[in-house]
Design a protein around this motif. Structure first.
Motif, PDB file in Angstrom:
ATOM      1  N   PRO A   1       0.711  -1.177  -0.091  1.00 45.98           N
ATOM      2  CA  PRO A   1       0.003  -0.069  -0.076  1.00 45.98           C
ATOM      3  C   PRO A   1       0.802   1.275   0.037  1.00 45.98           C
ATOM      4  CG  PRO A   1      -0.797  -1.669   1.662  1.00 45.98           C
ATOM      5  CD  PRO A   1       0.583  -2.086   1.199  1.00 45.98           C
ATOM      6  N   ARG A   2       1.966   1.197   0.769  1.00 51.01           N
ATOM      7  CA  ARG A   2       2.693   2.579   0.734  1.00 51.01           C
ATOM      8  C   ARG A   2       3.462   3.126  -0.905  1.00 51.01           C
ATOM      9  NH1 ARG A   2       3.693  -0.246   5.505  1.00 51.01           N
ATOM     10  NH2 ARG A   2       5.690  -1.350   4.565  1.00 51.01           N
ATOM     11  N   GLU A   3       3.653   1.893  -1.446  1.00 56.36           N
ATOM     12  CA  GLU A   3       4.540   1.992  -2.602  1.00 56.36           C
ATOM     13  C   GLU A   3       3.252   2.753  -3.568  1.00 56.36           C
ATOM     14  OE1 GLU A   3       7.837  -1.273  -3.038  1.00 56.36           O
ATOM     15  OE2 GLU A   3       5.795  -1.830  -3.562  1.00 56.36           O
ATOM     16  N   SER A   4       2.020   1.975  -3.497  1.00 58.89           N
ATOM     17  CA  SER A   4       1.157   2.206  -4.525  1.00 58.89           C
ATOM     18  C   SER A   4       0.473   3.749  -4.230  1.00 58.89           C
ATOM     19  CB  SER A   4      -0.205   1.471  -4.468  1.00 58.89           C
ATOM     20  OG  SER A   4      -0.906   1.228  -3.171  1.00 58.89           O
ATOM     21  N   ALA A   5       0.427   4.104  -2.725  1.00 59.50           N
ATOM     22  CA  ALA A   5       0.075   5.281  -2.567  1.00 59.50           C
ATOM     23  C   ALA A   5       0.766   6.526  -2.914  1.00 59.50           C
ATOM     24  CB  ALA A   5      -0.395   5.487  -0.887  1.00 59.50           C
ATOM     25  N   SER A   6       2.064   6.186  -3.007  1.00 60.83           N
ATOM     26  CA  SER A   6       3.008   7.286  -3.148  1.00 60.83           C
ATOM     27  C   SER A   6       2.947   8.025  -4.511  1.00 60.83           C
ATOM     28  CB  SER A   6       4.535   6.583  -3.048  1.00 60.83           C
ATOM     29  OG  SER A   6       4.848   5.834  -3.799  1.00 60.83           O
ATOM     30  N   SER A   7       2.340   7.477  -5.508  1.00 63.10           N
ATOM     31  CA  SER A   7       2.363   8.032  -6.788  1.00 63.10           C
ATOM     32  C   SER A   7       1.074   7.614  -7.546  1.00 63.10           C
ATOM     33  CB  SER A   7       3.549   7.400  -7.608  1.00 63.10           C
ATOM     34  OG  SER A   7       3.366   6.209  -7.818  1.00 63.10           O
ATOM     35  N   PRO A   8      -0.069   8.304  -6.770  1.00 62.97           N
ATOM     36  CA  PRO A   8      -1.403   8.310  -7.402  1.00 62.97           C
ATOM     37  C   PRO A   8      -1.369   9.052  -8.695  1.00 62.97           C
ATOM     38  CG  PRO A   8      -1.284   9.826  -5.648  1.00 62.97           C
ATOM     39  CD  PRO A   8      -0.179   9.233  -5.707  1.00 62.97           C
ATOM     40  N   GLU A   9      -2.205   8.738  -9.734  1.00 66.02           N
ATOM     41  CA  GLU A   9      -2.602   9.506 -11.006  1.00 66.02           C
ATOM     42  C   GLU A   9      -3.657   9.994 -10.970  1.00 66.02           C
ATOM     43  OE1 GLU A   9      -2.254   6.354 -14.155  1.00 66.02           O
ATOM     44  OE2 GLU A   9      -0.083   5.950 -13.561  1.00 66.02           O
ATOM     45  N   TYR A  10      -4.538  10.029 -10.189  1.00 68.62           N
ATOM     46  CA  TYR A  10      -5.943  10.580 -10.174  1.00 68.62           C
ATOM     47  C   TYR A  10      -6.610  10.567  -8.733  1.00 68.62           C
ATOM     48  CZ  TYR A  10      -6.972   5.663 -10.407  1.00 68.62           C
ATOM     49  OH  TYR A  10      -7.020   4.388 -10.378  1.00 68.62           O
ATOM     50  N   ILE A  11      -7.622  11.443  -8.641  1.00 68.96           N
ATOM     51  CA  ILE A  11      -8.126  11.478  -7.323  1.00 68.96           C
ATOM     52  C   ILE A  11      -9.857  11.525  -7.674  1.00 68.96           C
ATOM     53  CG2 ILE A  11      -6.555  12.756  -5.937  1.00 68.96           C
ATOM     54  CD1 ILE A  11      -7.930  15.372  -6.556  1.00 68.96           C
ATOM     55  N   PHE A  12     -10.544  11.404  -6.747  1.00 78.96           N
ATOM     56  CA  PHE A  12     -12.069  11.380  -7.013  1.00 78.96           C
ATOM     57  C   PHE A  12     -12.469  12.514  -6.085  1.00 78.96           C
ATOM     58  CE2 PHE A  12     -11.587   7.092  -8.520  1.00 78.96           C
ATOM     59  CZ  PHE A  12     -12.822   7.022  -9.282  1.00 78.96           C
TER      60      PHE A  12
ATOM     61  N   LYS B   1     -13.890  11.742 -11.288  1.00 75.12           N
ATOM     62  CA  LYS B   1     -12.388  11.146 -11.482  1.00 75.12           C
ATOM     63  C   LYS B   1     -11.711  12.363 -12.006  1.00 75.12           C
ATOM     64  CE  LYS B   1      -9.666   7.272 -13.225  1.00 75.12           C
ATOM     65  NZ  LYS B   1      -9.406   6.099 -13.799  1.00 75.12           N
ATOM     66  N   VAL B   2     -10.504  12.758 -11.560  1.00 77.06           N
ATOM     67  CA  VAL B   2      -9.676  13.878 -12.107  1.00 77.06           C
ATOM     68  C   VAL B   2      -8.421  13.336 -11.978  1.00 77.06           C
ATOM     69  CG1 VAL B   2      -9.036  16.210 -11.396  1.00 77.06           C
ATOM     70  CG2 VAL B   2     -11.251  15.675 -11.042  1.00 77.06           C
ATOM     71  N   MET B   3      -7.639  13.601 -13.274  1.00 78.31           N
ATOM     72  CA  MET B   3      -6.422  13.297 -13.283  1.00 78.31           C
ATOM     73  C   MET B   3      -5.400  14.144 -12.962  1.00 78.31           C
ATOM     74  SD  MET B   3      -6.847  10.327 -14.715  1.00 78.31           S
ATOM     75  CE  MET B   3      -5.089   9.826 -15.315  1.00 78.31           C
ATOM     76  N   LEU B   4      -4.467  13.677 -12.214  1.00 76.33           N
ATOM     77  CA  LEU B   4      -3.506  14.721 -11.177  1.00 76.33           C
ATOM     78  C   LEU B   4      -2.822  15.575 -12.295  1.00 76.33           C
ATOM     79  CD1 LEU B   4      -2.182  12.751  -8.461  1.00 76.33           C
ATOM     80  CD2 LEU B   4      -4.197  14.173  -8.406  1.00 76.33           C
ATOM     81  N   LYS B   5      -2.398  15.095 -13.429  1.00 77.61           N
ATOM     82  CA  LYS B   5      -1.594  15.906 -14.502  1.00 77.61           C
ATOM     83  C   LYS B   5      -2.516  16.876 -15.154  1.00 77.61           C
ATOM     84  CE  LYS B   5      -2.546  12.570 -18.231  1.00 77.61           C
ATOM     85  NZ  LYS B   5      -1.944  11.641 -19.403  1.00 77.61           N
ATOM     86  N   ASP B   6      -3.866  16.947 -15.045  1.00 72.78           N
ATOM     87  CA  ASP B   6      -4.546  17.827 -15.629  1.00 72.78           C
ATOM     88  C   ASP B   6      -5.017  19.169 -14.500  1.00 72.78           C
ATOM     89  OD1 ASP B   6      -6.588  18.908 -17.629  1.00 72.78           O
ATOM     90  OD2 ASP B   6      -8.146  17.917 -16.595  1.00 72.78           O
ATOM     91  N   ILE B   7      -4.422  19.005 -13.436  1.00 70.12           N
ATOM     92  CA  ILE B   7      -4.899  20.132 -12.315  1.00 70.12           C
ATOM     93  C   ILE B   7      -3.671  21.122 -12.452  1.00 70.12           C
ATOM     94  CG2 ILE B   7      -5.158  20.408  -9.839  1.00 70.12           C
ATOM     95  CD1 ILE B   7      -6.149  17.666  -9.246  1.00 70.12           C
ATOM     96  N   THR B   8      -4.148  22.540 -12.691  1.00 71.70           N
ATOM     97  CA  THR B   8      -3.103  23.287 -12.633  1.00 71.70           C
ATOM     98  C   THR B   8      -2.938  24.039 -11.374  1.00 71.70           C
ATOM     99  OG1 THR B   8      -4.765  24.970 -13.255  1.00 71.70           O
ATOM    100  CG2 THR B   8      -3.593  23.939 -15.143  1.00 71.70           C
ATOM    101  N   HIS B   9      -3.947  24.197 -10.793  1.00 78.22           N
ATOM    102  CA  HIS B   9      -4.156  24.748  -9.170  1.00 78.22           C
ATOM    103  C   HIS B   9      -5.507  24.873  -8.619  1.00 78.22           C
ATOM    104  CE1 HIS B   9      -5.426  28.157 -11.691  1.00 78.22           C
ATOM    105  NE2 HIS B   9      -5.715  28.679 -10.410  1.00 78.22           N
TER     106      HIS B   9
END
Length: 248
Positions: A135-146, A155-163
């Motif tokens: 779990p610690r490895e997977s949680a360290s680099s998420p690609e999205y959040i809800f 579902k929002v991709m982290l790379k799409d968030i500017t601020h």
């Protein structure tokens, strides 16, 4: 993808609240709820359970004892645990049994959703890569959040968030792909905890910025596209440290 869950808590009101939160979360499926860990263990032995939301202090068999039993079973990595307890002193023990998260009562739905999102990201990576990670490895680099937007989870991709911008009791999540921000009923503190610290930084009490989307910095003002964001006094040292690394 739906995650098969059970809820375990000896307090009836806490069990009902936990069950309600699971049911209203679109990517979770409640397949059982139990008032003691012994009944839960019997169910787990007979059914495929991916995620357990569980209290720690319970009679006969505690949640921590159940976690240790599951930790010793073959293929135990297929069943993960999120502890829900009123006692913070069990956090280190929870870490030792590789719990995905630790919710401290009383917790809000936003707190619950943040923990559930970690579980979704974990199982999604297991499914996609077919390599079981901790779990610690997977949680360290998420690609999205809800995010909870109006009456749905988005579902929002982290790379799409500017601020991210504070707005009364909400936050505005600005996206590169959309002209208008998403308005979510949550706090800046919760967003700060939800977003990975290696990609996002809080630079003002009202702003969190995506470091990869910074176009330029001039006189403690960050430029992201057409937006200008001032760096607050209490965040200047941390930002200047990042800036010194960025310029090297």
């Amino acid at each position: 993808m739906k995650i098969k869950c059970i809820a375990v808590d000896d307090e009836p009101l806490a069990l009902e609240l936990l069950s309600k939160f699971i049911t209203q979360t679109s990517f979770l499926e409640l397949i059982g709820k139990f008032s003691n860990a012994i009944e839960a263990l019997g169910f787990i032995n007979q059914n495929e359970v991916q995620l357990i939301f569980m209290d720690i202090q319970m009679p006969d068999l505690s949640g921590m004892e159940l976690a240790r039993i599951l930790d010793g079973k073959k293929n135990s990595e297929k069943t993960r645990i999120i502890f829900c307890t009123a006692y913070h002193q069990f956090a280190i023990e929870g870490y030792k049994v590789e719990a995905l998260d630790y919710l401290l009562k009383p917790y809000s739905y936003e707190d619950f959703l943040a923990a559930a999102t970690k579980a979704y990201q974990y199982f999604d990576r297991v499914k996609d890569s077919e390599i079981l990670t901790t779990p610690r490895e997977s949680a360290s680099s998420p690609e999205y959040i809800f995010l909870k937007v109006e009456y749905q989870l988005v579902k929002v991709m982290l790379k799409d968030i500017t601020h991210v911008e504070a707005y009364k009791d909400y936050v505005k999540v600005h996206l590169k792909s959309k002209p208008n921000p998403l308005l979510s009923l949550t706090s800046m503190k919760n967003m700060e905890e939800l977003l990975p610290s290696d990609k996002f930084m809080r630079v003002h009490r009202s702003f969190i910025v995506a470091l990869d989307h910074i176009d330029s910095v001039a006189k403690n003002v960050i430029h992201i596209g057409n937006h200008q964001i001032a760096v607050g006094d209490m965040y200047k040292d941390q930002f200047l440290e990042f800036l010194s690394r960025w310029m090297n």
